[in-house]
Design a protein around this motif. Structure first.
Motif, PDB file in Angstrom:
ATOM      1  N   THR A 272     112.459  -4.544  83.834  1.00  0.00           N
ATOM      2  CA  THR A 272     113.678  -4.012  84.438  1.00  0.00           C
ATOM      3  C   THR A 272     114.766  -3.888  83.390  1.00  0.00           C
ATOM      4  O   THR A 272     114.984  -4.818  82.602  1.00  0.00           O
ATOM      5  CB  THR A 272     114.186  -4.934  85.566  1.00  0.00           C
ATOM      6  OG1 THR A 272     113.157  -5.110  86.531  1.00  0.00           O
ATOM      7  CG2 THR A 272     115.424  -4.354  86.237  1.00  0.00           C
ATOM      8  N   THR A 273     115.447  -2.766  83.386  1.00  0.00           N
ATOM      9  CA  THR A 273     116.583  -2.561  82.491  1.00  0.00           C
ATOM     10  C   THR A 273     117.746  -1.977  83.285  1.00  0.00           C
ATOM     11  O   THR A 273     117.557  -1.054  84.094  1.00  0.00           O
ATOM     12  CB  THR A 273     116.225  -1.598  81.347  1.00  0.00           C
ATOM     13  OG1 THR A 273     115.194  -2.188  80.552  1.00  0.00           O
ATOM     14  CG2 THR A 273     117.428  -1.335  80.457  1.00  0.00           C
ATOM     15  N   LEU A 274     118.942  -2.524  83.067  1.00  0.00           N
ATOM     16  CA  LEU A 274     120.151  -2.038  83.720  1.00  0.00           C
ATOM     17  C   LEU A 274     121.116  -1.490  82.669  1.00  0.00           C
ATOM     18  O   LEU A 274     121.330  -2.116  81.633  1.00  0.00           O
ATOM     19  CB  LEU A 274     120.840  -3.154  84.513  1.00  0.00           C
ATOM     20  CG  LEU A 274     120.006  -3.895  85.572  1.00  0.00           C
ATOM     21  CD1 LEU A 274     120.885  -4.902  86.316  1.00  0.00           C
ATOM     22  CD2 LEU A 274     119.356  -2.929  86.545  1.00  0.00           C
ATOM     23  N   VAL A 275     121.697  -0.332  82.975  1.00  0.00           N
ATOM     24  CA  VAL A 275     122.602   0.353  82.049  1.00  0.00           C
ATOM     25  C   VAL A 275     123.871   0.740  82.798  1.00  0.00           C
ATOM     26  O   VAL A 275     123.830   1.130  83.971  1.00  0.00           O
ATOM     27  CB  VAL A 275     121.930   1.616  81.470  1.00  0.00           C
ATOM     28  CG1 VAL A 275     122.899   2.411  80.615  1.00  0.00           C
ATOM     29  CG2 VAL A 275     120.708   1.239  80.655  1.00  0.00           C
ATOM     30  N   GLU A 276     125.001   0.662  82.121  1.00  0.00           N
ATOM     31  CA  GLU A 276     126.284   1.002  82.722  1.00  0.00           C
ATOM     32  C   GLU A 276     126.596   2.480  82.517  1.00  0.00           C
ATOM     33  O   GLU A 276     126.735   2.927  81.371  1.00  0.00           O
ATOM     34  CB  GLU A 276     127.393   0.147  82.104  1.00  0.00           C
ATOM     35  CG  GLU A 276     128.750   0.319  82.761  1.00  0.00           C
ATOM     36  CD  GLU A 276     129.776  -0.614  82.162  1.00  0.00           C
ATOM     37  OE1 GLU A 276     130.032  -1.674  82.777  1.00  0.00           O
ATOM     38  OE2 GLU A 276     130.311  -0.305  81.075  1.00  0.00           O
ATOM     39  N   PRO A 277     126.713   3.251  83.587  1.00  0.00           N
ATOM     40  CA  PRO A 277     127.073   4.673  83.445  1.00  0.00           C
ATOM     41  C   PRO A 277     128.448   4.825  82.799  1.00  0.00           C
ATOM     42  O   PRO A 277     129.366   4.045  83.063  1.00  0.00           O
ATOM     43  CB  PRO A 277     127.092   5.173  84.900  1.00  0.00           C
ATOM     44  CG  PRO A 277     126.208   4.219  85.646  1.00  0.00           C
ATOM     45  CD  PRO A 277     126.445   2.894  84.992  1.00  0.00           C
ATOM     46  N   GLY A 278     128.567   5.827  81.937  1.00  0.00           N
ATOM     47  CA  GLY A 278     129.851   6.105  81.307  1.00  0.00           C
ATOM     48  C   GLY A 278     130.086   5.391  80.000  1.00  0.00           C
ATOM     49  O   GLY A 278     130.918   5.818  79.197  1.00  0.00           O
ATOM     50  N   THR A 279     129.356   4.297  79.766  1.00  0.00           N
ATOM     51  CA  THR A 279     129.506   3.558  78.507  1.00  0.00           C
ATOM     52  C   THR A 279     128.189   3.446  77.749  1.00  0.00           C
ATOM     53  O   THR A 279     128.193   3.237  76.543  1.00  0.00           O
ATOM     54  CB  THR A 279     130.037   2.132  78.744  1.00  0.00           C
ATOM     55  OG1 THR A 279     129.055   1.368  79.451  1.00  0.00           O
ATOM     56  CG2 THR A 279     131.336   2.160  79.539  1.00  0.00           C
ATOM     57  N   GLY A 280     127.080   3.546  78.454  1.00  0.00           N
ATOM     58  CA  GLY A 280     125.777   3.378  77.826  1.00  0.00           C
ATOM     59  C   GLY A 280     125.410   1.926  77.551  1.00  0.00           C
ATOM     60  O   GLY A 280     124.353   1.657  76.979  1.00  0.00           O
TER      61      GLY A 280
END
Length: 763
Positions: free
Chosen positions: A363-371
């Motif tokens: 599982t990987t989580l990424v923040e939209p708008g900042t990468g």
């Protein structure tokens, strides 16, 4: 006023000449070489001085390698990594007992002689001559420091290390010259400080601070008399006197140091008598080096950070430059990892997939708008012990940064096809016949030579009840294979691959996606990080931002602390805001009423897509909220396990779907990661549903399921008739497309890879 020379006013060459003139044989003794006579050397003092003067004027003193500390986004320590565990400290932060102990046992006349102790040389020569063997050397602390500099400069190169420590007259001459230089430039206190920081004390500890923490779990400034004596005794032979492996031998050596301290007047006899009676008092701390020591199960993220550093030109022009900086250490790396999100991801993985299961999950989580990569975890622990189900392969990253080639994505690829179609001007109500089984249309336009279905490949849906026509919203919710093959045939493959390039979706190997129809069904292997970052562009209203793991880096080199440049996320428009908003509405429908209902979040807007590949070798859920995007993959790294009649996380599955295993993992991971965070909303987009029977829609021939219209003559070649694209409508489906399928689907095994086909996905 010129600085007074420690050698009595003599120049370095004159000091060396005096020393060498005393006895070249003495020099040989110091180097640990037993020689029968001076003549055997073939080396006169004059020649030695000439060799001395030919050496470079200044000693190259590379900054001491130190440990690197990796931090999470809150400043908490994730891991320490080093080629040599060392923390450089000032002399004032080293116990006076330690300073006295090392001088007493290694060079008791340290404060009395210059760089070379001629009295010590003669004493050693006399003793060795009487014993008939080399039993004593005469190197001063300054000379030992210089030798350690040679070793430090050699790094981990075994050849260079051997050259730096070889017992030859040539190396000894170099050592002597630089010892004289160091004495003149640094002075006694600085030499002692440098020596205590550079010396190896065993158990992977370089320098007295690391040694104090290793053996006694305290700082060097807090060492007492007997602890200092033990560490000082280790320098002569760290392995022989290692207290962890042989306490008795270590105590004998410690007591030798204590008695020597009394002999030279460093401490009183009463102090020594008391210290000799004391136990070793070890409180050993195990070496904590590398990503295997990372907290919060962040070993794979730690390894990803290391790979980013070693591969990104921002940190150095060449691979060698970057490796040198990394091995030099002294770095403090603040990363993007959010401890709350990371803990949530790992807990979710542990709850749903056991490390001993046949399959793994990532599982990987990424923040939209900042990468920013805020979490990265997997069910198999980080490590090399196969019996404990460990692995060092990072399933979340691609080959370059994680050694994985990625995995076929199944139907999670379909939103990219839909985004390309919307950008090409197709409406959100786009309809295709979508039969149960479809011969892949031919030819299909690409960016180059058109694709042709030379083998007559056919694509089926999950079951015969699945037949259209379907509109985009329902086709996405039900993940209808034939619909998306028809969509690719309509718009061509070039817009699809152009869209995926804008979203940086490439194979895990780094290669571009092939322009074949099967990519619409997720036949190519892509990493979870790539998928999470691409979906983040939907959440970010069409702006794609490259993923980043490092926010700031500082490096301490000696007394100088500097900030290093770090990679920045670069954002670019991949699609219009309208297209992204429409995709959000479509994928919101997937979790609201489609195949992804088990992943839906109850307290906030969410959207996503399920995916299951041929033979159920891979299952996916990729989803997002307006402020967080995540991808979950479940399968076997070898791609050999077919997830049928299988138990995962203690739960038996007849068939695994993207909805029933990755979906719940995603839901739990996102719920914990977003706890306490603002519940943002997507920009609402209304996509007309044919079952709403609104007045405008009702009047359009062939648009209503179950209503038979006249055959049209303006549809696509090959039967790809879209009602309304001609003079009249197409035949209605009689409502058969309304039948709800099973919660997830997979293309059948006969879907052969190659010529634009491959393991399809349908959930």
């Amino acid at each position: 006023m010129p600085k007074k020379r420690s050698g009595g006013g003599l120049s370095p060459a004159q000091q060396a000449a005096k020393f060498l003139g005393v006895s070249v044989l003495a020099g040989a003794v110091m180097a640990g070489i037993a020689l029968p006579a001076v003549g055997a050397l073939g080396l006169a003092a004059k020649g030695s001085v000439e060799s001395f003067d030919e050496l470079p004027a200044n000693l190259k003193t590379p900054p001491l390698s130190q440990r690197t500390t990796i931090l999470d986004s809150d400043g908490g320590q994730l891991a320490t990594v080093y080629s040599r565990d060392r923390t450089v400290v000032d002399l004032k932060d080293i116990s006076p007992y330690m300073q006295k102990a090392i001088v007493a046992i290694e060079d008791s006349r340290f404060y009395e002689h210059g760089a070379i102790d001629l009295k010590g040389v003669l004493r050693a020569l006399n003793k060795n001559a009487r014993s008939g063997e080399v039993s004593e050397g005469a190197s001063t602390l300054t000379q030992q420091y210089v030798k350690n500099v040679f070793v430090e400069e050699a790094g981990d190169d075994p050849t260079k290390v051997a050259q730096a420590t070889q017992q030859t007259i040539g190396r000894k001459i170099a050592e002597l010259k630089y010892a004289i230089q160091v004495e003149e430039e640094l002075g006694k206190k600085k030499i002692l400080e440098n020596y205590l920081n550079i010396t190896f004390f065993g158990q992977q500890a370089y320098g007295v601070e690391a040694a104090a923490r290793r053996y006694f779990s305290k700082s060097a400034k807090d060492l007492n008399l007997q602890e200092s004596a033990l560490l000082a005794g280790l320098v002569q032979s760290p392995s022989r006197y290692d207290p962890v492996n042989d306490e008795a031998e270590a105590k004998k050596r410690r007591d030798v140091v204590l008695r020597r301290m009394a002999q030279v007047g460093a401490v009183s006899q009463a102090q020594v008598d008391e210290a000799v009676e004391a136990p070793l008092g070890l409180k050993v701390s195990k070496p904590k080096n590398g990503c295997i020591t990372a907290v919060n199960d962040a070993g794979f993220f730690c390894d990803y950070v290391r790979n980013v550093f070693l591969n990104d030109p921002v940190f150095g022009k060449t691979k060698e430059d970057r490796a040198r900086i990394w091995n030099q250490g002294g770095l403090t790396i603040r990363t993007t990892l959010d401890p709350q999100a990371q803990n949530s991801v790992q807990q979710s993985l542990k709850d749903h997939v056991y490390k001993s299961d046949e399959v793994a999950a990532a599982t990987t989580l990424v923040e939209p708008g900042t990468g920013k990569i805020v979490a990265m975890g997997q069910s198999k622990p980080y490590g090399t012990n196969a019996k404990q189900h460990e692995t060092v392969i990072n399933y979340s990253a691609d080959q370059k940064l994680g050694t994985s080639n990625g995995f076929p994505t199944g139907s999670t690829f379909k939103p990219f096809v839909a985004a390309a179609a919307l950008e090409e001007g197709r409406p959100a109500t786009q309809e295709y016949p979508s039969p149960y089984e479809l011969t892949v249309p031919s030819p299909i336009q690409t960016c180059g030579k058109p694709y042709t279905n030379e083998d007559g490949t056919k694509i089926p849906n999950e079951n015969e009840s699945e037949k259209g026509p379907y509109r985009l919203k329902k086709a996405m919710a039900l993940s209808v294979n034939t619909y998306f093959i028809e969509m690719v045939a309509d718009i061509g493959l070039c817009p699809v691959t152009e869209m995926t390039e804008k979203l940086h979706v490439r194979q895990g190997s780094g290669k571009e996606l092939p322009q074949v129809p099967s990519i619409a069904l997720g036949t190519e292997s892509v990493s979870p990080l790539t998928m999470a970052s691409a979906y983040a562009a939907f959440a970010n209203r069409g702006m794609y931002c490259t993923p980043i793991a490092i926010e700031a880096v500082t490096q301490q080199v000696g007394e100088t602390k500097k900030s290093l440049e770090v990679p920045k996320s670069t954002c670019s428009r991949a699609m219009s805001e309208g297209t992204a908003d429409t995709i959000n509405a479509l994928l919101k429908g997937v979790v609201d009423s489609g195949t992804g209902q088990q992943a839906g979040l109850s307290d906030r807007d969410s959207a996503g897509k399920t995916g299951t590949t041929d033979e159920r070798r891979n299952a996916w859920f990729v989803g997002y909220t307006p402020n967080l995007s995540g991808a979950v993959w479940v399968g076997s790294a070898s791609q050999q396990v077919k997830m049928r009649n299988i138990t995962i996380g203690g739960v038996h599955h007849d068939l695994v779907y993207g909805s029933d295993t990755p979906g719940p993992i995603w839901k739990d991971a996102m719920t914990g990661a977003l706890a306490g965070k603002e519940a943002e909303s997507f920009v609402p987009v209304h996509i007309p549903d044919p079952e709403e029977k609104d007045e405008d829609d009702r009047d359009k021939p062939g648009r209503d399921d179950g209503d038979n219209g006249d055959n049209g003559d303006g549809g696509f070649i090959g039967g790809l008739v879209s009602g309304g694209n001609g003079n009249g409508g197409g035949n209605g489906s009689g409502g058969t497309g309304d039948t709800e399928p099973d919660p997830g689907f997979s293309a059948p095994e006969g879907f052969i890879r190659g010529a634009g086909t491959g393991p399809g996905g349908r959930d």
